[in-house]
Design an enzyme around this catalytic site. Structure first.
Site, PDB file in Angstrom:
ATOM      1  N   ARG A   1     -10.960  -2.219 -12.119  1.00 41.30           N
ATOM      2  CA  ARG A   1     -10.823  -4.312 -12.093  1.00 41.30           C
ATOM      3  C   ARG A   1     -11.261  -4.127 -10.247  1.00 41.30           C
ATOM      4  NH1 ARG A   1      -4.975  -5.896  -9.361  1.00 41.30           N
ATOM      5  NH2 ARG A   1      -6.052  -4.933  -7.456  1.00 41.30           N
TER       6      ARG A   1
ATOM      7  N   HIS B   1       1.162  -0.879   0.032  1.00 38.68           N
ATOM      8  CA  HIS B   1       0.314   0.092  -0.105  1.00 38.68           C
ATOM      9  C   HIS B   1       0.885   1.254   0.106  1.00 38.68           C
ATOM     10  CE1 HIS B   1      -2.306   3.098   2.182  1.00 38.68           C
ATOM     11  NE2 HIS B   1      -3.464   2.668   1.199  1.00 38.68           N
TER      12      HIS B   1
ATOM     13  N   THR C   1       1.593  -8.798 -13.174  1.00 38.09           N
ATOM     14  CA  THR C   1       2.539  -9.713 -12.792  1.00 38.09           C
ATOM     15  C   THR C   1       3.443  -9.902 -11.128  1.00 38.09           C
ATOM     16  OG1 THR C   1       3.743  -7.849 -13.374  1.00 38.09           O
ATOM     17  CG2 THR C   1       4.014  -9.211 -15.376  1.00 38.09           C
ATOM     18  N   ASN C   2       2.768  -9.053 -10.115  1.00 36.44           N
ATOM     19  CA  ASN C   2       2.877  -9.288  -8.907  1.00 36.44           C
ATOM     20  C   ASN C   2       2.309 -10.155  -8.846  1.00 36.44           C
ATOM     21  OD1 ASN C   2       3.364  -6.266  -9.088  1.00 36.44           O
ATOM     22  ND2 ASN C   2       1.782  -5.801  -8.238  1.00 36.44           N
TER      23      ASN C   2
ATOM     24  N   CYS D   1       0.074  -4.829 -16.264  1.00 34.67           N
ATOM     25  CA  CYS D   1       0.088  -3.289 -14.898  1.00 34.67           C
ATOM     26  C   CYS D   1       0.268  -3.866 -14.371  1.00 34.67           C
ATOM     27  CB  CYS D   1      -1.915  -3.494 -14.994  1.00 34.67           C
ATOM     28  SG  CYS D   1      -2.238  -4.848 -14.240  1.00 34.67           S
TER      29      CYS D   1
ATOM     30  N   ARG E   1      -7.403   0.038  -9.131  1.00 39.49           N
ATOM     31  CA  ARG E   1      -8.089  -0.644  -8.029  1.00 39.49           C
ATOM     32  C   ARG E   1      -9.359  -0.056  -7.425  1.00 39.49           C
ATOM     33  NH1 ARG E   1      -2.174  -0.922  -8.092  1.00 39.49           N
ATOM     34  NH2 ARG E   1      -0.948  -3.248  -8.107  1.00 39.49           N
TER      35      ARG E   1
HETATM   36  C1  PEP Z   1      -0.685  -7.460  -9.815  1.00 32.69           C
HETATM   37  O1  PEP Z   1      -1.037  -8.821  -8.959  1.00 32.69           O
HETATM   38  O2  PEP Z   1       0.107  -7.606 -10.797  1.00 32.69           O
HETATM   39  C2  PEP Z   1      -1.488  -6.572  -9.561  1.00 32.69           C
HETATM   40  C3  PEP Z   1      -1.779  -4.774 -10.447  1.00 32.69           C
HETATM   41  O3  PEP Z   1      -2.596  -6.633  -8.959  1.00 32.69           O
HETATM   42  P1  PEP Z   1      -2.637  -6.910  -7.226  1.00 32.69           P
HETATM   43  O4  PEP Z   1      -0.736  -5.837  -7.535  1.00 32.69           O
HETATM   44  O5  PEP Z   1      -3.646  -5.407  -7.337  1.00 32.69           O
HETATM   45  O6  PEP Z   1      -2.427  -7.743  -6.880  1.00 32.69           O
HETATM   46 MG    MG Z   2      -3.635  -8.811  -8.334  1.00 34.57          MG
END
Ligand code: PEP
Ligand code: MG
Length: 773
Positions: A557, A398, A676-677, A725, A510
């Site tokens: 999203r 965050h 990709t996270n 993203c 988000r």
């Molecule tokens: C991700 O998972 O790459 C993504 C963009 O979503 P978040 O970081 O909100 O899980």
């Molecule tokens: Mg994610």
């Protein structure tokens, strides 16, 4: 003997009772008004580890290379567990409780007192452990927690670094009558940085914790030591105070209106404090910082220790906080922390240590927020801040996401910034390199006044404002690219700033940040305010962004917050307690399991379309199966959204969705966007927020790239657009890979958009050249 009374303790007892207790014993002996206390001796700790047979395992556990952070964390956990999970022998238990009964039947303060604290610079052990308002039933557990504080990561590291044997340090515990203070604070008997004969007093209403934790800005009084004349008084607005709550715990209360701006100390009280300071200083023959409290007109001395900052650059005055919870403590001589540079820019400002329960008003324009981890309700304070430093979190936490969007430099994942920094210190943070240093660089110090907001931007990229990010050596003209370059937005407040980047749209908005910032779970929000208000909340948040970008597309999203984030909110008690929230109840799984709430989100989309925001696109997170997507699609239809007319798609965040892309394309999606996270954490089994394995988190891992390449190929065959993203979109290597593979768009962080545009252009030109050569 397991316990000793303060009245029977003197400086000679240091080895038996530790520095803190010995000092309190001495002050008691000198006739100073120290609240009654007994001490659980250091020998009691020693016999506890010996008699229960944990000694060998304990010292073996901490025999590690402390530069190996994973080993250090494991050692601390194991050692503390051994102590906390071993029962206190019956004879010790009886002696401690008998002493408690003799002290009285009220709540007590329990404080650790380590036996090595007298060594130069060795006041490392047990510093953090003070428990207030402890009742009889919890006393032994708190004593054990003090013992366990010998084995925090920091204490283990420090002893290893300094070459102290772990078994050469023992720990005693002070159990002291609580003073239900009406007012309390700190007294420096000399100026803490210059050593001038000027006493400084800080005072606030209630228990000392509010001053010590920096929750409240205390009144500040300056007195001439010689004449005891008050030379300066600054009466602060004191909004909160700490008091003992009904259940005995310390709670924060609002200060009654009539006391908020009232001066805490009268002149006669200040004089009594100076007298007390004179006596303590005379006793020790050196300047002291003294923690004091007043109840029913009685003045109590809670703690005293030498001022060690004289001649140091960093005075501990101003807010005068201590992490100790006991004595005011001087800042360390030199602090240099490192973490992850998660939002670029170099800036200096005043440290404000903030915890979840804090009154965020104390964060002023230009301050540096230092906190374990930011929460959505801190966003307004984050906007005011010049910089952000957290103990926890990675590039996608965050703190990292929001600070990037706000353009506020940030360093996350420092491990212990909240312990090592002090309220009121000046620090310089480098959000690129991930460093935090006490003090400000000379160049910043000299032109500080120019910043106008108390912060000193040290380089041009530390905007801290809503201005678009500065370019890094590129021309100001937006490069034309075939691949679209979009921007990620998480907080509607960043919409204008994001739009000013010239991005081709928003690749990820988000919505959970909008919900989380209400401080209520969706369920509680609906219960309290009704369905309509919940829909409005989403509509308003999205609308600001859709408006700022219109007609550029904004990919919104649906809700995706792990349950641990919801659990911190009002109504969080009804959320599932999950062992591993990242693998749990989030994204489309939660939405399908709570169709009533999901339907409200969909209604918000339908309303946005009605309002004419046809640039809004709908994206489903954490997809694993086409079947789930089809269920969501029919719910969209039921909510009045025509999937054939609107652009909608899924995130590719799980290996299952990457491998099942063919079936997903057949559901009718218009786009697939790589998160990709998550895709990296699930492919490599590396928790994205776990600093112990952070060095293994690589979005460029061949397995991740293999999955992405396959998805792009299949989507191209099905005429489905592809995008990224996740955080990795800001990495040049990822941009090169994706453009080579034929991705349709790339959505980067605000600060990286311009760089990504240039990188995309470079790769596209190379591809063109290659094709004609
Ligand atoms: C991700 O998972 O790459 C993504 C963009 O979503 P978040 O970081 O909100 O899980
Ligand atoms: Mg994610």
């Amino acid at each position: 003997m397991h316990t000793l009374w303060l009245a029977d303790i003197g400086a000679d007892d240091l080895a038996r009772v530790g520095g803190k207790a010995a000092s309190l014993g001495e002050l008691t002996g000198a006739g100073l008004p120290v609240p009654s206390a007994f001490v659980v001796s250091a020998g009691t700790y020693r016999s506890f580890i010996e008699d229960t047979g944990i000694e060998t395992a304990l010292f073996e556990a901490v025999d590690i290379d402390s530069d190996d952070s994973a080993a250090l964390a494991g050692a601390a956990e194991r050692a503390q567990e051994l102590i906390l999970e071993t029962a206190v022998p019956a004879n010790v238990r009886e002696d401690v409780l008998a002493a408690y009964d003799e002290l009285g039947d009220g709540a007590v303060a329990v404080r650790s007192s380590a036996t090595a604290e007298d060594l130069p610079d060795a006041s490392f052990a047990g510093q953090q452990d003070t428990y207030l308002n402890v009742e009889r039933a919890d006393l032994l557990d708190r004593v054990k927690e003090c013992w366990a504080s010998l084995f925090t990561q920091r204490a283990i590291y420090y002893r290893n670094e300094q070459g102290f044997a772990h078994d050469a340090v023992d720990i005693a515990v002070v159990v002291q009558e609580m003073v239900d203070a009406e007012k309390s604070g700190v007294l420096f008997t000399s100026h803490p940085s210059t050593g001038a004969p000027t006493a400084i007093v800080e005072a606030a209403w209630g228990l000392g914790e509010a001053v010590v934790s920096g929750t409240v800005s205390p009144d500040n009084y300056v007195l001439d030591r010689e004449s005891a004349e008050v030379t300066d008084v600054t009466v602060a607005e004191k909004r909160v105070m700490c008091v003992r709550g009904e259940d005995g715990r310390t709670v924060e209360r609002s200060v009654p209106d009539e006391k908020r701006d009232a001066q805490v100390l009268e002149e006669s009280e200040l004089r009594r404090l100076i007298e007390l300071g004179d006596r303590v200083e005379a006793h020790y023959d050196c300047p002291q910082d003294v923690e004091w409290a007043m109840r029913d007109g009685e003045l109590y001395l809670l703690q005293s220790r030498p001022i060690t900052t004289i001649d140091d650059a960093e005075p501990a005055v101003g807010t005068g906080a201590s992490a100790d919870g006991g004595a005011m403590q001087s800042p360390p001589d030199e602090v240099r922390l490192s973490g992850i540079g998660s939002s670029p820019g170099k800036v200096s400002g005043t440290v404000r240590i903030v915890d979840k329960l804090d009154n965020l008003d104390k964060v002023e324009q230009g301050d540096i927020i230092v906190t374990e981890m930011t929460t959505p309700d801190m966003v307004p304070a984050m906007k005011r801040a010049a910089g952000i430093v957290t103990d926890q979190g990675g590039m996608t936490s965050h703190a990292a996401i929001v600070s990037r969007e706000l353009g506020v430099p940030a360093v996350v994942g420092t491990d212990d910034a909240t312990e090592r920094l002090r309220d009121g210190q000046t620090v310089t943070i480098n959000g690129e390199m991930g460093t935090v240093e006490v003090g400000e660089p000379e160049s910043a110090a000299s032109d500080d006044a120019g910043s106008g907001d108390g912060a000193a931007p040290v380089d041009a990229s530390a905007s801290g404002s809503t201005a678009p990010p500065t370019e890094q050596g590129h021309s100001p003209v937006k490069p034309m690219t075939g691949t679209e370059v979009k921007v990620n937005v998480s907080i509607p407040e960043a919409a204008e700033r994001a739009a000013a980047t010239g991005a081709d749209g928003v690749g990820l908005l988000r919505i959970e940040h909008m919900i989380l910032s209400t401080d209520k779970t969706p369920t509680r929000y609906v219960e309290d305010h009704g369905e309509r208000a919940y829909v409005d909340e989403i509509v308003e948040g999205v609308r600001g962004v859709a408006e700022a970008f219109y007609p550029r597309p904004v990919r919104v999203r649906t809700l995706d917050a792990p349950s641990d984030e919801f659990r911190q909110l009002q109504g969080g008690e009804d959320e599932p307690a999950e062992h591993n929230p990242m693998l749990g109840y989030r994204g489309i799984r939660r939405s399908l399991d709570r169709p009533d709430e999901f339907e409200l989100e969909l209604r918000a989309f339908a309303r946005l379309y009605e309002l004419g925001y046809d640039n809004v696109e709908l994206m489903l997170p954490l997809v694993t199966d086409a079947e789930d997507v089809l269920r969501a699609k029919s719910m969209m239809q039921a909510a009045g959204i025509d999937p054939d007319k609107r652009d909608w798609g899924v995130m590719i965040e799980t290996p299952a969705s990457a491998l099942g892309i063919e079936e997903l394309c057949e559901t009718g999606i218009d786009f697939a966007s790589f998160g990709t996270n998550d895709l990296t954490q699930y492919t490599l089994a590396v928790d994205r927020n776990n600093t112990n394995v952070a060095d293994r988190f690589s979005e460029l891992h061949p397995a991740v790239l293999e999955l992405m390449g396959q998805v792009i190929g299949t989507c191209r065959e099905h005429d489905v657009a592809t995008s990224i993203c996740g955080q990795a979109a800001s990495k040049p290597e990822m941009v090169q890979f994706l453009v080579d593979e034929g991705v349709s768009s790339i959505s980067a962080n605000i600060d990286a958009v311009r760089d990504v545009q240039h990188e995309v252009k470079r790769v596209e030109q190379r591809l063109l050249l290659e094709s004609v050569r």
